[in-house]
Design an enzyme around this catalytic site. Structure first.
Site, short mmCIF file in Angstrom:
data_model
loop_
_atom_site.label_atom_id
_atom_site.label_comp_id
_atom_site.label_asym_id
_atom_site.label_seq_id
_atom_site.Cartn_x
_atom_site.Cartn_y
_atom_site.Cartn_z
N ASP A 111 48.64 39.85 97.70
CA ASP A 111 49.29 40.52 96.59
C ASP A 111 50.38 39.70 95.92
O ASP A 111 50.88 40.06 94.85
CB ASP A 111 49.91 41.85 97.06
CG ASP A 111 48.83 42.80 97.54
OD1 ASP A 111 47.74 42.78 96.96
OD2 ASP A 111 49.08 43.54 98.51
N HIS A 136 50.25 48.89 101.41
CA HIS A 136 48.88 48.36 101.36
C HIS A 136 48.59 47.96 99.91
O HIS A 136 49.24 47.07 99.36
CB HIS A 136 47.92 49.42 101.92
CG HIS A 136 46.53 48.95 102.19
ND1 HIS A 136 46.18 47.63 102.30
CD2 HIS A 136 45.36 49.65 102.36
CE1 HIS A 136 44.87 47.53 102.53
NE2 HIS A 136 44.36 48.74 102.56
N SER A 149 42.60 50.82 104.25
CA SER A 149 41.49 51.30 103.40
C SER A 149 40.15 51.19 104.13
O SER A 149 39.32 52.11 104.05
CB SER A 149 41.46 50.56 102.07
OG SER A 149 41.47 49.17 102.26
N ARG A 189 43.42 34.10 100.44
CA ARG A 189 43.14 34.81 99.19
C ARG A 189 44.26 34.56 98.18
O ARG A 189 44.05 34.52 96.97
CB ARG A 189 43.00 36.32 99.46
CG ARG A 189 41.87 36.64 100.42
CD ARG A 189 41.89 38.10 100.85
NE ARG A 189 43.12 38.47 101.52
CZ ARG A 189 43.48 39.71 101.82
NH1 ARG A 189 42.69 40.72 101.51
NH2 ARG A 189 44.61 39.96 102.43
N HIS A 204 52.34 40.02 106.83
CA HIS A 204 51.02 40.60 107.09
C HIS A 204 50.93 41.09 108.52
O HIS A 204 51.55 40.51 109.42
CB HIS A 204 49.91 39.57 106.84
CG HIS A 204 48.58 40.21 106.60
ND1 HIS A 204 47.72 40.51 107.61
CD2 HIS A 204 48.01 40.66 105.46
CE1 HIS A 204 46.66 41.11 107.10
NE2 HIS A 204 46.80 41.21 105.80
N1 CMX Z 1 60.04 41.83 103.46
C1 CMX Z 1 60.99 42.35 104.26
N2 CMX Z 1 60.80 42.70 105.52
C2 CMX Z 1 59.57 42.52 106.02
C3 CMX Z 1 58.52 41.94 105.27
C4 CMX Z 1 58.80 41.61 103.92
N3 CMX Z 1 57.86 41.13 103.11
N4 CMX Z 1 57.43 41.88 106.04
C5 CMX Z 1 57.77 42.40 107.24
N5 CMX Z 1 59.07 42.79 107.23
C6 CMX Z 1 59.80 43.47 108.28
C7 CMX Z 1 59.12 44.81 108.55
O1 CMX Z 1 59.53 45.78 107.58
C8 CMX Z 1 59.58 45.11 109.94
O2 CMX Z 1 60.91 45.57 109.86
P1 CMX Z 1 61.46 46.72 110.86
O3 CMX Z 1 61.34 46.13 112.22
O4 CMX Z 1 62.84 46.97 110.39
O5 CMX Z 1 60.54 47.90 110.65
C9 CMX Z 1 59.61 43.73 110.57
O6 CMX Z 1 59.67 42.79 109.48
C10 CMX Z 1 58.38 43.41 111.42
O7 CMX Z 1 57.23 43.63 110.63
P2 CMX Z 1 55.88 42.83 110.93
O8 CMX Z 1 55.42 43.17 112.30
O9 CMX Z 1 56.03 41.40 110.58
O10 CMX Z 1 54.91 43.43 109.82
P3 CMX Z 1 54.07 44.79 109.91
O11 CMX Z 1 52.78 44.47 110.58
O12 CMX Z 1 54.88 45.91 110.45
O13 CMX Z 1 53.82 45.08 108.37
C11 CMX Z 1 53.35 44.55 106.11
C12 CMX Z 1 52.99 44.27 107.58
C13 CMX Z 1 52.34 43.83 105.21
C14 CMX Z 1 53.27 46.05 105.83
C15 CMX Z 1 54.78 44.00 105.87
O14 CMX Z 1 54.80 42.60 106.05
C16 CMX Z 1 55.32 44.36 104.49
O15 CMX Z 1 55.89 45.45 104.31
N6 CMX Z 1 55.16 43.44 103.48
C17 CMX Z 1 55.54 43.73 102.13
C18 CMX Z 1 54.53 44.67 101.48
C19 CMX Z 1 53.21 43.96 101.23
O16 CMX Z 1 53.16 42.84 100.76
N7 CMX Z 1 52.10 44.65 101.55
C20 CMX Z 1 50.75 44.14 101.24
C21 CMX Z 1 49.98 43.69 102.45
C22 CMX Z 1 48.58 43.30 102.07
C23 CMX Z 1 47.74 44.51 101.82
O17 CMX Z 1 47.44 45.24 102.77
O18 CMX Z 1 47.42 44.74 100.67
#
Ligand code: CMX
Length: 439
Positions: free
Chosen positions: A373, A272, A242, A327, A318
């Site tokens: 979140d 996000h 964002s 937070r 994250h």
């Molecule tokens: N549950 C399951 N798998 C997860 C995970 C979770 N909460 N967090 C990361 N992973 C997985 C990723 O999907 C990724 O899998 P692949 O290699 O198969 O694609 C792997 O772990 C590596 O990911 P990462 O490098 O640790 O995390 P990213 O930087 O790619 O993504 C985020 C970060 C937040 C999108 C991810 O942790 C996620 O999807 N979390 C759940 C959704 C969430 O809570 N989003 C809110 C974030 C805060 C915000 O921006 O508002």
């Protein structure tokens, strides 16, 4: 106006610093870029400039150098409450100093003067189909206000570059003043069929106004939560979707209405801002399935079932942080202080205990800890805001504070249009072949 005066006083020195960096040290190498980063969402490439906030992977967000507990302690408090005035936070983000109570109240007064939303905006919202997502409604309302942009009209007439920030500040104050009114209208219209225009009470602060306009049951407690929520969600340095989308669009000299609208569109994504609605949904699924707070073992199994079905566990992980998000901690502290026996709070606490273990066992997520979140929806739910798809709108109200502060500074420092360079897959393969060539 206080914000204008304070920024004007700081600008000559800041501009000089940026000019010196660009002119005298432009060739200094700060970071290198790997193939992994290019195919991996540009993760961690140090390429954005902001002084508004910084996320330390091992510590979390600092607003103008201050941690969340420091901010909550230092900022002037709202009348009758223990949480800071949101106006004080906006002052801190923009000016970089903790305001006095009078200064924070001056920002609040600016908002109160600018909170009137033209009737056509409500009319337009009322004409939308019932199934339109509240983020669409918010975004449409923001876009519909673009015609009022001081920046766009001054730019059209001709304006010097070093004056850009003045109408940018004017637009940003107008926009941040109106967003809570629009958000409250969307809430009352969409879920309760109400058509009346919410009224901003100039005697109340931003958080208390929002609580009053939203008309949730416990107004007093909810005003405190609103203040905390908007402060926590305001900014998270510049690389998140964002903030970055707002910054990118703003760099083309689109006004803040266009730029923030782009930011909102990014916030609406499930990885996000939408994660807060998904996270509460996940908690409630657990609650429904087990008829209350489950055993640790049942929760452990449920978490694994989620992962095995190919889904992520929302609220955990994250892109930058490598510790529990402060937070999250601030909101959990708030919940434990005000309603420690609430079942969902107890469940969220158990999830905090179990899910990091599960994610560590799975071994994929780089950060198995909770993000903002993981708890925010639980708090809203407690106060009676139970319409999940509204939660991202709440995030959007808070996020407006940070992205506008950044937008104003970017215009003040005369930052250029953003234009990174792209490569083809073949070019990357060639670069790899060259790098791994035997000697
Ligand atoms: N549950 C399951 N798998 C997860 C995970 C979770 N909460 N967090 C990361 N992973 C997985 C990723 O999907 C990724 O899998 P692949 O290699 O198969 O694609 C792997 O772990 C590596 O990911 P990462 O490098 O640790 O995390 P990213 O930087 O790619 O993504 C985020 C970060 C937040 C999108 C991810 O942790 C996620 O999807 N979390 C759940 C959704 C969430 O809570 N989003 C809110 C974030 C805060 C915000 O921006 O508002």
């Amino acid at each position: 106006m206080i914000l204008h005066e304070k920024m004007s006083a700081q600008l000559p020195a800041w501009r000089e610093r940026i000019k010196t960096l660009a002119k005298e040290h432009g060739e200094v190498v700060v970071d290198t870029v790997t193939v992994g980063q290019i195919v991996g969402g540009m993760r961690d490439i140090k390429s954005l400039l902001t002084d508004v906030s910084f996320v330390d992977p091992a510590e979390g967000i600092r607003f103008r150098g201050m941690s969340i507990p420091e901010v909550l302690k230092a900022l002037p408090k709202a009348k009758g409450g223990k949480m800071p005035l949101v106006g004080g936070l906006f002052y801190l983000l923009l000016i970089g100093e903790v305001p006095t109570k009078e200064q924070a109240l001056e920002v609040e007064a600016e908002w109160a003067q600018r909170a009137e939303v033209p009737d056509y905006v409500f009319k337009m919202l009322k004409s939308m189909p019932k199934d339109a997502h509240p983020m669409i409604l918010l975004n449409l309302a923001v876009m519909s206000l673009e015609r009022t942009s001081a920046f766009a009209s001054k730019y059209k007439k001709g304006m010097k570059k070093d004056e850009y920030w003045v109408p940018a500040l004017e637009d940003s104050l107008n926009l941040t003043a109106k967003i809570p009114v629009i958000a409250a209208f969307i809430y009352r219209m969409k879920y309760f069929g109400e058509k009346g225009k919410p009224k901003y009470n100039p005697k109340l602060d931003y958080g208390a106004n929002f609580a009053r306009m939203l008309k949730v049951s416990d107004k007093k407690g909810y005003a405190e939560l609103s203040r905390l929520y908007f402060i926590l969600h305001s900014d998270h340095e510049s690389g998140n979707v964002s903030a970055h989308a707002t910054h990118l669009v703003g760099s083309s000299l689109s006004d803040i209405y266009f730029a923030y609208s782009a930011g909102l569109s990014g916030l609406a994504g499930p990885l996000h801002g939408l994660a807060n609605q998904e996270c509460l949904g996940w908690l409630l699924d657990v609650h429904t399935k087990f008829g209350g707070v489950p055993s640790r073992d049942d929760l452990y199994k449920f978490a694994w079932d989620t992962l095995n079905s190919g889904k992520v566990i929302p609220g955990y992980g994250h892109a930058v942080l490598r510790v529990p998000d402060p937070r999250f901690t601030a909101q959990m502290d708030f919940a434990k202080k005000h309603f420690p026996d609430d079942e969902l709070v107890r469940l969220a606490d158990m999830v905090f205990d179990v899910v990091p273990t599960v994610l560590k066992e799975q071994g994929k997520a780089k950060n198995p800890a909770p993000n903002v979140d993981a708890i925010s929806g639980t708090l809203q739910y407690y106060y009676g805001v139970r319409e999940f798809d509204f939660y991202t709108v709440l995030f959007g109200v808070g996020r407006a504070l940070g992205v506008t502060a950044n937008y104003i500074w970017m215009r003040a420092l005369g930052m250029p249009i953003e234009r990174p360079k792209s490569l083809t897959t073949k070019m990357l393969e060639d670069a790899v072949a060259k790098a791994v060539q035997p000697l």
